[in-house]
Design an enzyme around this catalytic site. Structure first.
Site, short mmCIF file in Angstrom:
data_model
loop_
_atom_site.label_atom_id
_atom_site.label_comp_id
_atom_site.label_asym_id
_atom_site.label_seq_id
_atom_site.Cartn_x
_atom_site.Cartn_y
_atom_site.Cartn_z
N ARG A 60 0.85 -1.20 0.00
CA ARG A 60 0.00 0.00 0.00
C ARG A 60 0.88 1.25 0.00
O ARG A 60 0.59 2.23 -0.65
CB ARG A 60 -0.95 0.01 1.21
CG ARG A 60 -1.64 1.37 1.40
CD ARG A 60 -2.90 1.34 2.26
NE ARG A 60 -2.83 0.46 3.41
CZ ARG A 60 -2.13 0.70 4.52
NH1 ARG A 60 -1.44 1.83 4.65
NH2 ARG A 60 -2.14 -0.17 5.51
N TYR A 112 -17.42 16.24 -14.58
CA TYR A 112 -17.80 14.83 -14.59
C TYR A 112 -18.89 14.57 -13.53
O TYR A 112 -18.82 15.08 -12.42
CB TYR A 112 -16.55 14.01 -14.29
CG TYR A 112 -16.78 12.53 -14.21
CD1 TYR A 112 -17.11 11.80 -15.35
CD2 TYR A 112 -16.65 11.85 -13.01
CE1 TYR A 112 -17.32 10.44 -15.29
CE2 TYR A 112 -16.86 10.48 -12.94
CZ TYR A 112 -17.19 9.78 -14.08
OH TYR A 112 -17.40 8.44 -14.02
N ASP A 184 -8.96 18.22 -13.89
CA ASP A 184 -9.18 16.88 -14.41
C ASP A 184 -8.87 16.97 -15.91
O ASP A 184 -9.56 17.65 -16.65
CB ASP A 184 -10.66 16.52 -14.16
CG ASP A 184 -11.02 15.13 -14.65
OD1 ASP A 184 -10.36 14.62 -15.57
OD2 ASP A 184 -12.01 14.58 -14.11
C1 LIG Z 1 -14.39 8.52 -15.78
C2 LIG Z 1 -14.05 9.89 -15.33
C3 LIG Z 1 -13.73 10.15 -13.99
C4 LIG Z 1 -13.78 9.08 -12.92
O1 LIG Z 1 -12.85 8.09 -13.14
P1 LIG Z 1 -13.09 6.56 -12.64
O2 LIG Z 1 -11.83 5.91 -13.08
O3 LIG Z 1 -14.30 6.07 -13.33
O4 LIG Z 1 -13.27 6.60 -11.18
C5 LIG Z 1 -13.40 11.44 -13.64
N1 LIG Z 1 -13.36 12.44 -14.56
C6 LIG Z 1 -13.68 12.23 -15.85
C7 LIG Z 1 -13.63 13.37 -16.81
C8 LIG Z 1 -14.03 10.95 -16.28
O5 LIG Z 1 -14.34 10.77 -17.55
#
Ligand SMILES: *Cc1c(COP(=O)(O)O)cnc(C)c1O
Length: 392
Positions: A60, A112, A184
């Site tokens: 971990r 998202y 993101d």
């Molecule tokens: C899919 C996605 C997430 C979340 O990711 P997971 O791997 O499904 O937890 C976050 N931001 C965006 C833009 C995504 O497309």
């Protein structure tokens, strides 16, 4: 770190992105010469002595396969380090766990769906408040900042409206207010934009999407260019435990080797589809940053090396008609997720953005007629023919 690995790392930056994607963090196994490093499944590691700690002790806290992936990611993002998580949501959650009760987040209004849910339905339980704003104008963000604001959270390409915020302007707002700015970059990918180079503090990916690229594993990543911030995020990750397992690390490392080629080729197809859809009589509008009609087209041209593989379009029809089109394609598979070699189609109002409160969907323009495409690696002609027959 040994002398030789320090030397090879310092010469990394001069090499091209796709060269680093293949070589950094993927050094041949010194014991066997295997050109692909072994996957280390061990959960625990022998220690040099009682109470003495070697490079690894417990998986971990650190694992050689995860370290390799994190090195590749740090090199591709241009950061000082990266962390790999079990999912993209775990990566975003880790960032929000830097905050304390009473603090405040300003986030984009077309983020998202899962990030919206985390901020509104989970972080609120710890007394963290969130304000959503249209980030295409940095002034909206500046206006929403309060004394207790600690984090600005946006997306390099908004989801599903494909908005493009000005990173330099937002960095200036964040610096002015002394708050962290995280983005993101799942839709953008480090092949098209590297937010750390624009001064962003934290860049996050759902590695489930483009980094893995083959719809066969989950993962999330964070990268930063400040060692102290990396240490704080690592502390949270190790304390809460949502690390990426070794086999998924291997799959994502493998996916990264072809990231740039996939994204470039898929973007080319997406651009052609966007232009074709824009001329289609059943289509009201197409949202794609590469189109001259996109409100932030010039900004996207400045910030990205290409316009990405995601596009949305709005039908003239209602919810049912839109659902029927999504169900009528054959190559485009009806599924959430994105960024893989397989093309996917979905209806944000009932699928990816169903976790938005209906009022917020309406307020932010996520209409029932909206369709989102993740354009894969299939031939343009086949994808176009598939959409043509579905649109009728
Ligand atoms: C899919 C996605 C997430 C979340 O990711 P997971 O791997 O499904 O937890 C976050 N931001 C965006 C833009 C995504 O497309």
């Amino acid at each position: 770190m040994s002398k030789s690995s320090a030397a090879s790392q310092s010469s990394d930056a001069s090499r091209a992105f796709r060269t680093r994607a293949i070589h950094v963090g993927n050094e041949a196994d010194p014991q066997t010469g295997a050109v692909v490093p072994p996957v280390h499944l061990a959960s625990t590691f022998r220690q040099p002595g009682s109470g003495q700690w070697g490079q690894y002790d417990y998986s971990r806290s650190g694992n050689p396969t995860r370290s390799g992936l994190q090195q590749t990611l740090a090199s591709l993002e241009g950061g000082c380090g990266a962390l790999a998580f079990s999912t993209g949501m775990a990566a975003i959650h880790c960032v929000t766990m830097l905050l304390e009760s009473g603090q405040h987040v300003v986030a984009g209004c077309d983020i998202y769906g899962g990030a919206y849910r985390l901020l509104h339905n989970i972080c609120n339980r710890s007394g963290i408040e969130v304000t959503l704003v249209d980030m295409t104008d940095a002034q909206n963000v500046a206006d929403a900042i309060r004394p207790e604001t600690k984090l600005i959270w946006g997306e390099t390409i908004g989801n599903p409206l494909m908005t493009v915020p000005d990173l330099a302007d937002l960095v200036a707002v964040a610096k002015d207010a002394g708050v962290l700015f995280g983005v993101d970059n799942t839709f953008g990918t480090p092949a098209l934009i590297r937010p750390l180079e624009h001064g962003v503090d934290i860049v996050m990916h759902s590695a489930t999407k483009f980094l893995g690229g083959h719809s066969d594993c989950l993962g999330g990543t964070l990268a930063v260019s400040d060692q102290d911030l990396l240490d704080r995020l690592y502390y949270v990750q190790n304390a809460t435990g949502a690390v990426l397992d070794p086999f998924s690390c291997f799959l994502i490392s493998r996916g990264l080797k072809t990231l740039e080629l996939r994204v470039r080729e898929q973007s080319r197809t997406a651009g052609r589809l966007a232009e074709w859809l824009e001329q289609h009589p059943a289509v009201r509008r197409v949202l794609y940053p590469g189109l001259a009609s996109h409100p932030q087209h010039e900004r996207a041209r400045r910030q990205f090396t290409d316009f990405g593989t995601m596009l949305c379009f709005e039908l003239e029809g209602d919810f049912q008609q839109t659902a029927r089109v999504c169900e009528a394609t054959q190559l485009f598979q009806l599924a959430v997720s994105l960024g893989a070699v397989e093309s996917l189609i979905e209806q944000p109002a009932s699928m990816s953005h169903a976790s938005y409160a209906p009022a917020d969907r309406q307020r932010f323009g996520i209409g029932d007629g909206l369709i989102r495409l993740s354009v894969g690696l299939e031939a343009y002609e086949d994808l176009q023919a598939d959409l043509e027959q579905a649109l009728g």
